[in-house]
Design an enzyme around this catalytic site. Sequence first.
Site, mmCIF file in Angstrom:
data_model
loop_
_atom_site.group_PDB
_atom_site.id
_atom_site.type_symbol
_atom_site.label_atom_id
_atom_site.label_comp_id
_atom_site.label_asym_id
_atom_site.label_seq_id
_atom_site.Cartn_x
_atom_site.Cartn_y
_atom_site.Cartn_z
ATOM 1 N N CYS A 44 1.076 -0.994 0.116
ATOM 2 C CA CYS A 44 -0.119 0.145 -0.340
ATOM 3 C C CYS A 44 0.855 1.129 -0.070
ATOM 4 C CB CYS A 44 -1.288 0.041 1.743
ATOM 5 S SG CYS A 44 -1.952 -1.407 1.390
ATOM 6 N N HIS A 53 -12.788 10.830 -8.193
ATOM 7 C CA HIS A 53 -11.644 10.891 -9.076
ATOM 8 C C HIS A 53 -10.292 11.555 -8.854
ATOM 9 C CE1 HIS A 53 -15.201 8.040 -11.438
ATOM 10 N NE2 HIS A 53 -13.556 8.229 -12.152
ATOM 11 N N GLU A 64 -13.470 -0.325 1.964
ATOM 12 C CA GLU A 64 -12.412 0.293 0.422
ATOM 13 C C GLU A 64 -12.598 -0.828 -0.100
ATOM 14 O OE1 GLU A 64 -8.506 1.845 1.903
ATOM 15 O OE2 GLU A 64 -8.489 -0.469 1.748
#
Length: 149
Positions: free
Chosen positions: A37, A78, A130
Amino acid sequence: MLQQMYPAPAHPYQYELNKDFHFASAHYVPSEAAGKCQRLHGHTYYANVTVAGDTLDSSGFLVNFATIKKLVHERFDHSVLNEDWENFSDESPDRYPTTEVVARTICEIVQAYLDGTDNKPRCVQVFLRETPTSYCVYRPKPRAEERSR
């Protein structure tokens, strides 16, 4: 979006509303402990925001559902979360854009809006998924006046 059930927060209010929505964002977690990550990657986050209160506004709403979505979706959809320096930072672990910090940030953004309304409802929970198997629930601590109710 599939209808889901979320953990119910305990609160003393008469009204509770929940708004589900999703947004696509990229992020990275600048810590060696984050493993893969640490690299830029993206998610389609699924959020549920819970607002509660005792008083409706002049339109009969606790808060308009569309307002909740707009506050978060327009800001984060986005985007690269790490580039939102007002909320996230590479300098402090409590501001890395982890799921926990993003959930807390959503709550803070929504509550900042609610504090400016006449009826002053409270954001009592943010559920943020998530991935299909990983999610976080954030519940802010009650304010002093709420604890005395």
